[in-house]
Write a protein that holds these residues in place. Sequence first.
Motif, PDB file in Angstrom:
ATOM      1  N   CYS A  40       9.594   5.583   1.053  1.00 14.22           N
ATOM      2  CA  CYS A  40      10.761   6.452   1.271  1.00 14.22           C
ATOM      3  C   CYS A  40      12.016   5.713   0.846  1.00 14.22           C
ATOM      4  O   CYS A  40      12.392   4.707   1.450  1.00 14.22           O
ATOM      5  CB  CYS A  40      10.865   6.861   2.738  1.00 14.22           C
ATOM      6  SG  CYS A  40      12.273   7.953   3.079  1.00 14.22           S
ATOM      7  N   TYR A  41      12.638   6.197  -0.227  1.00 10.21           N
ATOM      8  CA  TYR A  41      13.879   5.613  -0.721  1.00 10.21           C
ATOM      9  C   TYR A  41      15.053   6.513  -0.317  1.00 10.21           C
ATOM     10  O   TYR A  41      14.861   7.660   0.117  1.00 10.21           O
ATOM     11  CB  TYR A  41      13.830   5.454  -2.243  1.00 10.21           C
ATOM     12  CG  TYR A  41      12.755   4.504  -2.714  1.00 10.21           C
ATOM     13  CD1 TYR A  41      13.006   3.136  -2.793  1.00 10.21           C
ATOM     14  CD2 TYR A  41      11.488   4.971  -3.056  1.00 10.21           C
ATOM     15  CE1 TYR A  41      12.029   2.252  -3.213  1.00 10.21           C
ATOM     16  CE2 TYR A  41      10.496   4.085  -3.474  1.00 10.21           C
ATOM     17  CZ  TYR A  41      10.773   2.736  -3.550  1.00 10.21           C
ATOM     18  OH  TYR A  41       9.799   1.860  -3.961  1.00 10.21           O
ATOM     19  N   THR A  42      16.238   5.993  -0.486  1.00 11.18           N
ATOM     20  CA  THR A  42      17.416   6.772  -0.109  1.00 11.18           C
ATOM     21  C   THR A  42      17.459   8.108  -0.837  1.00 11.18           C
ATOM     22  O   THR A  42      17.808   9.145  -0.269  1.00 11.18           O
ATOM     23  CB  THR A  42      18.701   5.975  -0.411  1.00 11.18           C
ATOM     24  OG1 THR A  42      18.609   4.688   0.199  1.00 11.18           O
ATOM     25  CG2 THR A  42      19.922   6.685   0.138  1.00 11.18           C
ATOM     26  N   ASP A  43      17.052   8.121  -2.102  1.00 15.07           N
ATOM     27  CA  ASP A  43      17.104   9.352  -2.895  1.00 15.07           C
ATOM     28  C   ASP A  43      16.079  10.384  -2.433  1.00 15.07           C
ATOM     29  O   ASP A  43      16.179  11.554  -2.777  1.00 15.07           O
ATOM     30  CB  ASP A  43      16.887   9.017  -4.372  1.00 15.07           C
ATOM     31  CG  ASP A  43      17.281  10.165  -5.287  1.00 15.07           C
ATOM     32  OD1 ASP A  43      18.369  10.728  -5.073  1.00 15.07           O
ATOM     33  OD2 ASP A  43      16.502  10.514  -6.193  1.00 15.07           O
ATOM     34  N   ASP A  44      15.083   9.943  -1.663  1.00 17.36           N
ATOM     35  CA  ASP A  44      14.086  10.881  -1.153  1.00 17.36           C
ATOM     36  C   ASP A  44      14.594  11.671   0.054  1.00 17.36           C
ATOM     37  O   ASP A  44      13.978  12.668   0.437  1.00 17.36           O
ATOM     38  CB  ASP A  44      12.817  10.119  -0.736  1.00 17.36           C
ATOM     39  CG  ASP A  44      12.133   9.460  -1.914  1.00 17.36           C
ATOM     40  OD1 ASP A  44      12.119  10.071  -3.008  1.00 17.36           O
ATOM     41  OD2 ASP A  44      11.615   8.334  -1.759  1.00 17.36           O
ATOM     42  N   ILE A  45      15.670  11.223   0.660  1.00 18.26           N
ATOM     43  CA  ILE A  45      16.168  11.860   1.879  1.00 18.26           C
ATOM     44  C   ILE A  45      17.034  13.068   1.507  1.00 18.26           C
ATOM     45  O   ILE A  45      18.073  12.922   0.849  1.00 18.26           O
ATOM     46  CB  ILE A  45      16.978  10.864   2.724  1.00 18.26           C
ATOM     47  CG1 ILE A  45      16.088   9.674   3.115  1.00 18.26           C
ATOM     48  CG2 ILE A  45      17.556  11.537   3.960  1.00 18.26           C
ATOM     49  CD1 ILE A  45      16.844   8.534   3.743  1.00 18.26           C
ATOM     50  N   GLN A  46      16.598  14.228   1.879  1.00 21.91           N
ATOM     51  CA  GLN A  46      17.324  15.472   1.600  1.00 21.91           C
ATOM     52  C   GLN A  46      17.607  16.167   2.935  1.00 21.91           C
ATOM     53  O   GLN A  46      16.688  16.552   3.642  1.00 21.91           O
ATOM     54  CB  GLN A  46      16.508  16.382   0.678  1.00 21.91           C
ATOM     55  CG  GLN A  46      16.176  15.770  -0.670  1.00 21.91           C
ATOM     56  CD  GLN A  46      17.404  15.516  -1.515  1.00 21.91           C
ATOM     57  OE1 GLN A  46      18.327  16.340  -1.552  1.00 21.91           O
ATOM     58  NE2 GLN A  46      17.426  14.380  -2.206  1.00 21.91           N
ATOM     59  N   ARG A  66       0.826  -1.208   0.000  1.00 22.24           N
ATOM     60  CA  ARG A  66       0.000   0.000   0.000  1.00 22.24           C
ATOM     61  C   ARG A  66       0.863   1.263   0.000  1.00 22.24           C
ATOM     62  O   ARG A  66       0.594   2.222  -0.737  1.00 22.24           O
ATOM     63  CB  ARG A  66      -0.942  -0.012   1.200  1.00 22.24           C
ATOM     64  CG  ARG A  66      -1.854   1.213   1.273  1.00 22.24           C
ATOM     65  CD  ARG A  66      -2.824   1.111   2.446  1.00 22.24           C
ATOM     66  NE  ARG A  66      -3.763   0.029   2.251  1.00 22.24           N
ATOM     67  CZ  ARG A  66      -4.887   0.127   1.534  1.00 22.24           C
ATOM     68  NH1 ARG A  66      -5.184   1.267   0.938  1.00 22.24           N
ATOM     69  NH2 ARG A  66      -5.697  -0.906   1.422  1.00 22.24           N
ATOM     70  N   VAL A  67       1.893   1.267   0.802  1.00 21.26           N
ATOM     71  CA  VAL A  67       2.774   2.441   0.870  1.00 21.26           C
ATOM     72  C   VAL A  67       3.459   2.665  -0.475  1.00 21.26           C
ATOM     73  O   VAL A  67       3.566   3.798  -0.955  1.00 21.26           O
ATOM     74  CB  VAL A  67       3.826   2.256   1.982  1.00 21.26           C
ATOM     75  CG1 VAL A  67       4.856   3.373   1.929  1.00 21.26           C
ATOM     76  CG2 VAL A  67       3.150   2.235   3.342  1.00 21.26           C
ATOM     77  N   LEU A  68       3.895   1.596  -1.123  1.00 24.33           N
ATOM     78  CA  LEU A  68       4.655   1.731  -2.368  1.00 24.33           C
ATOM     79  C   LEU A  68       3.765   2.157  -3.534  1.00 24.33           C
ATOM     80  O   LEU A  68       4.116   3.056  -4.300  1.00 24.33           O
ATOM     81  CB  LEU A  68       5.364   0.414  -2.694  1.00 24.33           C
ATOM     82  CG  LEU A  68       6.413  -0.054  -1.681  1.00 24.33           C
ATOM     83  CD1 LEU A  68       6.979  -1.412  -2.082  1.00 24.33           C
ATOM     84  CD2 LEU A  68       7.539   0.966  -1.552  1.00 24.33           C
ATOM     85  N   VAL A  69       2.595   1.520  -3.688  1.00 22.57           N
ATOM     86  CA  VAL A  69       1.750   1.819  -4.852  1.00 22.57           C
ATOM     87  C   VAL A  69       1.057   3.166  -4.736  1.00 22.57           C
ATOM     88  O   VAL A  69       0.572   3.710  -5.732  1.00 22.57           O
ATOM     89  CB  VAL A  69       0.700   0.705  -5.076  1.00 22.57           C
ATOM     90  CG1 VAL A  69       1.377  -0.623  -5.324  1.00 22.57           C
ATOM     91  CG2 VAL A  69      -0.273   0.606  -3.902  1.00 22.57           C
ATOM     92  N   THR A  70       1.026   3.739  -3.534  1.00 23.32           N
ATOM     93  CA  THR A  70       0.436   5.069  -3.365  1.00 23.32           C
ATOM     94  C   THR A  70       1.493   6.169  -3.363  1.00 23.32           C
ATOM     95  O   THR A  70       1.179   7.333  -3.102  1.00 23.32           O
ATOM     96  CB  THR A  70      -0.371   5.142  -2.046  1.00 23.32           C
ATOM     97  OG1 THR A  70       0.473   4.769  -0.947  1.00 23.32           O
ATOM     98  CG2 THR A  70      -1.577   4.216  -2.097  1.00 23.32           C
ATOM     99  N   GLY A  71       2.741   5.791  -3.667  1.00 26.17           N
ATOM    100  CA  GLY A  71       3.791   6.795  -3.781  1.00 26.17           C
ATOM    101  C   GLY A  71       4.284   7.361  -2.470  1.00 26.17           C
ATOM    102  O   GLY A  71       4.899   8.431  -2.437  1.00 26.17           O
TER     103      GLY A  71
END
Length: 230
Positions: free
Chosen positions: A29-35, A21-26
């Motif tokens: 949290c991936y490593t590239d999302d961490i800013q 559910r978390v993945l298909v709804t966008g």
Amino acid sequence: MTTEHTTNGLIGAAVRRVEDRVLVTGRGCYTDDIQLPGMVYMALLRSPYPHAKIISINTDAARAMAGVESVVTGADLGEHMKIPSPVVVPNQKMPPHPVLARGAVHAVGVPVAAVVARTRALAQDAANAIEVEYEPLPVVVDAEEALLPGAPLAREELDTNVCYITTKKGGDVDKAFAEADHIACMRIASPRQVAMAIEPRGAVAKPEANGDVAVWLTTQTPHRARADLS
């Protein structure tokens, strides 16, 4: 003849995954999302050769680029900066595996230099600006050919391509073969198997004021990674 199998426990059962559910709804949290504030990026320059001596590494152009914070080669790191052996067996011959290659490379893709810069693109551009002179050495890519007399050595530090020999004993093997109704012999060649994740390998590290380090890491073994970092 048709055989019906009764579902028992998890075998053959349709198990709903908890992460979908978390993945298909966008909302994953991936490593590239961490800013993070003041974040810098690292890129690696990797060897194009399976086996070669490193004659020289020129990092002048990379160091002169605006926005580059640091350029590091194997010569800049201490001897203790190495990858630990994942397997420990008696009489094992394990050559050193430095974090960045020193003196030679022994596989395509081995990191030779690292660049830290203010953006990911700049880090990659600076890594590409590093000039490395190699002297290619003989290679062996087949395990069986590596055991033949006169085969090129995969590691010049060793006198053989055999890393170790392990023997397991149990029961009367000769008797089992002698009494067997049928003996089948086969040769199986399998390529290297690699698990492919949705996200490539990546890591983000944040030093804390109290001396701790918070790490986001794409790994299947978080506890081992924690121990290695410690």
